[in-house]
Structure formats: structure tokens, C-alpha cells
Design a protein around this motif. Structure first.
Motif, mmCIF file in Angstrom:
data_model
loop_
_atom_site.group_PDB
_atom_site.id
_atom_site.type_symbol
_atom_site.label_atom_id
_atom_site.label_comp_id
_atom_site.label_asym_id
_atom_site.label_seq_id
_atom_site.Cartn_x
_atom_site.Cartn_y
_atom_site.Cartn_z
ATOM 1 N N ARG A 344 -10.213 2.124 11.114
ATOM 2 C CA ARG A 344 -9.840 1.800 9.351
ATOM 3 C C ARG A 344 -8.576 2.537 9.061
ATOM 4 N NH1 ARG A 344 -10.449 3.532 4.368
ATOM 5 N NH2 ARG A 344 -11.310 2.148 2.746
ATOM 6 N N PHE A 345 -7.451 1.736 9.129
ATOM 7 C CA PHE A 345 -6.354 2.246 8.716
ATOM 8 C C PHE A 345 -4.991 1.235 8.564
ATOM 9 C CE2 PHE A 345 -6.551 0.929 13.298
ATOM 10 C CZ PHE A 345 -5.408 0.151 13.689
ATOM 11 N N VAL A 346 -3.958 1.795 8.185
ATOM 12 C CA VAL A 346 -2.604 1.084 8.048
ATOM 13 C C VAL A 346 -1.539 1.703 8.924
ATOM 14 C CG1 VAL A 346 -0.832 0.208 6.468
ATOM 15 C CG2 VAL A 346 -3.127 0.171 5.862
ATOM 16 N N ALA A 347 -0.805 0.922 9.732
ATOM 17 C CA ALA A 347 0.169 1.306 10.665
ATOM 18 C C ALA A 347 1.292 0.576 10.320
ATOM 19 C CB ALA A 347 -0.117 1.289 12.083
ATOM 20 N N PRO A 364 -8.529 -2.861 2.668
ATOM 21 C CA PRO A 364 -8.236 -3.947 1.466
ATOM 22 C C PRO A 364 -6.985 -4.452 1.526
ATOM 23 C CG PRO A 364 -8.636 -1.720 0.410
ATOM 24 C CD PRO A 364 -8.702 -1.675 1.986
ATOM 25 N N PRO A 365 -6.608 -5.715 1.025
ATOM 26 C CA PRO A 365 -5.205 -6.308 0.936
ATOM 27 C C PRO A 365 -4.338 -5.456 0.544
ATOM 28 C CG PRO A 365 -7.079 -7.870 0.586
ATOM 29 C CD PRO A 365 -7.788 -6.794 0.586
ATOM 30 N N LYS A 366 -4.730 -4.605 -0.777
ATOM 31 C CA LYS A 366 -3.662 -4.103 -1.468
ATOM 32 C C LYS A 366 -3.192 -2.862 -0.581
ATOM 33 C CE LYS A 366 -7.003 -0.938 -3.814
ATOM 34 N NZ LYS A 366 -7.542 -0.325 -5.042
ATOM 35 N N ARG A 369 -0.196 -4.619 1.073
ATOM 36 C CA ARG A 369 0.572 -5.298 0.282
ATOM 37 C C ARG A 369 2.021 -4.690 -0.007
ATOM 38 N NH1 ARG A 369 -2.944 -7.318 -3.598
ATOM 39 N NH2 ARG A 369 -3.934 -8.738 -1.880
ATOM 40 N N LEU A 370 2.011 -3.553 -0.409
ATOM 41 C CA LEU A 370 3.138 -2.604 -0.764
ATOM 42 C C LEU A 370 4.059 -2.739 0.589
ATOM 43 C CD1 LEU A 370 1.783 0.149 -2.805
ATOM 44 C CD2 LEU A 370 3.262 -1.762 -3.766
ATOM 45 N N TRP A 371 3.359 -2.708 1.615
ATOM 46 C CA TRP A 371 4.362 -2.480 3.038
ATOM 47 C C TRP A 371 4.888 -4.012 3.286
ATOM 48 C CZ3 TRP A 371 5.999 1.664 4.564
ATOM 49 C CH2 TRP A 371 5.225 3.121 4.337
ATOM 50 N N ARG A 372 4.399 -5.037 2.679
ATOM 51 C CA ARG A 372 5.011 -6.302 2.832
ATOM 52 C C ARG A 372 6.228 -6.391 2.047
ATOM 53 N NH1 ARG A 372 6.482 -10.566 0.475
ATOM 54 N NH2 ARG A 372 6.310 -12.670 1.296
ATOM 55 N N GLN A 373 6.044 -5.811 0.793
ATOM 56 C CA GLN A 373 7.411 -5.597 -0.116
ATOM 57 C C GLN A 373 8.412 -4.988 0.650
ATOM 58 O OE1 GLN A 373 5.814 -4.358 -3.766
ATOM 59 N NE2 GLN A 373 4.246 -6.025 -4.154
ATOM 60 N N ALA A 374 8.023 -3.804 1.023
ATOM 61 C CA ALA A 374 8.985 -2.956 2.073
ATOM 62 C C ALA A 374 9.799 -3.610 3.180
ATOM 63 C CB ALA A 374 8.475 -1.703 2.507
ATOM 64 N N ILE A 375 9.030 -4.467 3.748
ATOM 65 C CA ILE A 375 9.505 -5.438 4.912
ATOM 66 C C ILE A 375 10.579 -6.200 4.269
ATOM 67 C CG2 ILE A 375 9.245 -6.963 6.813
ATOM 68 C CD1 ILE A 375 6.291 -5.642 6.924
ATOM 69 N N ALA A 376 10.241 -6.938 3.026
ATOM 70 C CA ALA A 376 10.898 -7.888 2.583
ATOM 71 C C ALA A 376 12.263 -7.445 1.956
ATOM 72 C CB ALA A 376 10.051 -8.706 1.420
ATOM 73 N N ALA A 377 12.305 -6.022 1.531
ATOM 74 C CA ALA A 377 13.319 -5.796 0.980
ATOM 75 C C ALA A 377 14.203 -5.104 1.985
ATOM 76 C CB ALA A 377 13.041 -4.695 -0.077
ATOM 77 N N GLY A 378 13.903 -5.065 3.350
ATOM 78 C CA GLY A 378 14.707 -4.123 4.295
ATOM 79 C C GLY A 378 14.851 -2.820 4.158
#
Length: 394
Positions: A344-347, A364-366, A369-378
Motif C-alpha cells: 500500500r504505497f505511492v512510488a 485512493p486515486p487522490k 493524482r497530484l503526481w500526475r499534475q507534477a508529471i504533466a508540468a515537467g
């Protein structure tokens, strides 16, 4: 542009024809598919369908009325066999030629196979139904390949009461994609349930009794599933003049040649967000790229680069795995939430000095989700990941 042909009637092809109609295209729209079925969803093949939790009719992506409303020239059960760029025609296996002004190639992939006869693969509805029929309690199943597809099928077979042996040539399954430590954590889910997981072994052929390893050992099995990756379906493009290299080679707009675009598993395009070419075999990505290719074909003066953050998910036993970004070729992995031991983790993943990916298990998805935004923002790794967080090498 009065005639558009989309070759490939799965998620990417369906998304393309729907987008063309939604964007106002009212010309002749031909959708070609080599399977006899109308477009259906493939991820459940190794999960709900294989487990007999769903029946085939639940996989349909659209109802007959939905498809009829698109006004398609629908050519199902017939494969494309050739492309003539100069004449702008696609040749089909029934001998007919379909002219086009615009073309979208969405022919997907097919499973790699091993020497020998009798092994199952898992790509089509028929494949899944055939394997499902054979997975009765007590059957001995050997799964060759412990990637996501093989792992999902192994988990379902175990739940159905089969005796499962999972064979993987790498020392740690999925390490090339998710990192060694995360790969070990995912692998332990199989071992904890009694699956016979063997790593560092190479299968050279399928035999009447099971599979033969490179060292000569034969592992007995009633059924064998080969899940050792896929090959893009590009043979029909031989001699066409399109650039092919592990997929149809495209630019950042998904264009392979003038008014010829590609989408889905078969497309190798330049993703400007990551600064590299890639070919992605994920369901969500296929639909997104089908839409992007359709828009760029239809509106050449308003084209936009296709620069997504790829997403995929996998269900194995009680684990829900979700990932964003481009994890392959990463330089470092850091666990930023949860605990590896508890599954149970986020890497998060670093490539160079940027956040290039994130993977969550049992969260949970949330949480991701913030890491997706970080990836999209480079986002820069040094500014996004706390230095005190324990990190591991790739």
C-alpha cells in the motif's frame, strides 16, 4: 476530404470515428476491423471475462444503435493487406480496394509466440473464452511471462483453483518498468498465495507436455499461456512507403505521411512532454490518441501536438495498481507515501531531474493524482520529492 478510412476497429479506431463525426465530418467514413465483432473492451479479457464474472456482451464498447448513428461503412471480419500511398487506397483481404482522402492506422498489436504448438495467448475475445473454458479447478497452468498481462491471468487462474506456475526470464518481474523493489513487492503477491514463481528462466519451446526451458528441463502443464509481449501489426504496410520501426513512426501530431495518421498500440510517435518517441499499449491511451489523430487529420491548420501523461491500471488479487507517466528508463524511485511491505504505497520515478512517473498500489486515486499534475508540468525532482524520503536505484 470526403473519404476517410480508419483501419482498426478497437478502442483507438472507435474513438477516431466518433471524434470525426462529433467534429462535424459528414463524408464517407469507413471502419475496417479484422475481427468479426463490433468494437469491444480488451482489459477485461484477462480479468472479469477470464474469471467468468462477465459475459462477452458486457465488453461491447457501443450498442448497435450507437454504431448505426455514426453512419459508418463498416467492414468487419476483413483485414487490411496493403496500402498504396500514391493512389490513396487501402487493399483488404477480400480483394477490394477502399479509396481515401484521409487515413488513420489503428491496427494494434498481436501477441508474440514461442516455438511449438498448443499454447494460449490472450489478445482477443476468442482467446480469452478458449482459455476460460480450460481453467477448471486442479488444472496445471504455466504462464510464460510475468508482466502485467501474465500476472493478471495468473491471479485469475489461481482464484479459479488452478495450479499456477509463473515463469519469467528477468531476475525480478517488471523491474525494467517499475524498478527492482517495486517489482519484488508485486511478485510477492503471487508467492504468498502459493503460485510457483520462477525467475531467471528462459522458455525455448512449448511441448505436448508443457514447456521446455533453456537448460533442458520440461515443466509439465495441462495448459500454457504465453504472455511475452506484443508485436505491432504493420506487415500490411510493407512496401507502402510509411516509416515503420516497432510501430508506425509518427511526428508529435501523430502524422506518419501527408493525411495519414496512426493511433493506439501500433503508433510510435514523438511525445514532446517527455522529449522522446514512444509506443504505448494501454487502453486509456488508445482512446485519447484516436481522438487526437482524428482532430489533427480533420483540422490541419489547427493541429496540436499529442503530449499526454500515459495512464494504466492493473488488478491482481486484492491489489489495485495505477500508474501515470513514462516509467521505463527511469534513474531513481522514491516511495513518498505508504509502505512497500504492506503493498500500500505511492512510488514516484525520476528521469534526469524531472518527475517522469508515479505508481500506486492499494491507494485512493487522490493519492496519485497530484503526481500526475507534477508529471504533466515537467516538475523538477529536487523541488518535488523531499530529500529525506528513502530512495532506491532503478
Amino acid at each position: 476530404m470526403r473519404r476517410i478510412v480508419v483501419v482498426g476497429a478497437s478502442a483507438a479506431g472507435l474513438a477516431a470515428v466518433e471524434t470525426l463525426r462529433r467534429e462535424g465530418y459528414d463524408g464517407t467514413l469507413t471502419l475496417v476491423g479484422d475481427e468479426p465483432w463490433t468494437p469491444y473492451d480488451r482489459p477485461p479479457l484477462s480479468k472479469q471475462l477470464l474469471a467468468a464474472e462477465w459475459e462477452p456482451d458486457r465488453l461491447a464498447l457501443r450498442t448497435p444503435d450507437d454504431l448505426a448513428g455514426l453512419g459508418l461503412d463498416l467492414r468487419l471480419g476483413v483485414a487490411a493487406t496493403g496500402l498504396e500511398l500514391a493512389d490513396r487506397t487501402v487493399t483488404l483481404a477480400d480483394g477490394s480496394d477502399v479509396p481515401y482522402d484521409g487515413l488513420i492506422v489503428a491496427t494494434g498489436v498481436r501477441p508474440r509466440r514461442l516455438p511449438g504448438e498448443g499454447a494460449h495467448v490472450l489478445r482477443t475475445l476468442d482467446d480469452a473464452l478458449m482459455l476460460r473454458e480450460r481453467l477448471t479447478p486442479g488444472r496445471r497452468l504455466v504462464v510464460v511471462g510475468a508482466g502485467f498481462l501474465g500476472a493478471e491471468a495468473a491471479a485469475v487462474a489461481w482464484r479459479l483453483g488452478a495450479h499456477v506456475t509463473l515463469l519469467e526470464p528477468a531476475p525480478v518481474p517488471l523491474a525494467h518498468a517499475v524498478g527492482t523493489e517495486v517489482g519484488q513487492v508485486l511478485s510477492r503477491a503471487h508467492v504468498d498465495r502459493g503460485v510457483d514463481l520462477r525467475c531467471g528462466v528462459t522458455v525455448i519451446e512449448v511441448t505436448e507436455d508443457g514447456v521446455r526451458l533453456a537448460d533442458g528441463e520440461v515443466i509439465d502443464a495441462d495448459e500454457v499461456l504465453v504472455a511475452v509481449g506484443s508485436l505491432p501489426n504493420t506487415e500490411w504496410l510493407d512496401g507502402s512507403g510509411l516509416a515503420v520501426g516497432d510501430g508506425v513512426v509518427c511526428d508529435e501530431f501523430c502524422e506518419a505521411a501527408r493525411n495519414v495518421y496512426a493511433a493506439g498500440d501500433v503508433a510510435r510517435w514523438y511525445n514532446p512532454l517527455f522529449g522522446t518517441s514512444m509506443r504505448i499499449e494501454h487502453r486509456t491511451h488508445a482512446a485519447e490518441q484516436g481522438m487526437a489523430a482524428a482532430r489533427n487529420l480533420l483540422h490541419p491548420k489547427a493541429r496540436k501536438p499529442f503530449a499526454p501523461v500515459p495512464y494504466f491500471w492493473s488488478d491482481q488479487y486484492d491489489m489495485k495498481i495505477q500508474a501515470y507517466g513514462f516509467l521505463r528508463g527511469h534513474d531513481e524511485v522514491a516511495v513518498v507515501d505508504g509502505d512497500l511491505a504492506e503493498r500500500r504505497f505511492v512510488a514516484v520515478y525520476r528521469t534526469g531531474d524531472r518527475v517522469s512517473g508515479a505508481l500506486a498500489v492499494g491507494m485512493p486515486p487522490k493519492a496519485i493524482r497530484l503526481w500526475r499534475q507534477a508529471i504533466a508540468a515537467g516538475a523538477a525532482w529536487s523541488e518535488s520529492v523531499r530529500t529525506e524520503v528513502p530512495a532506491t536505484g532503478a
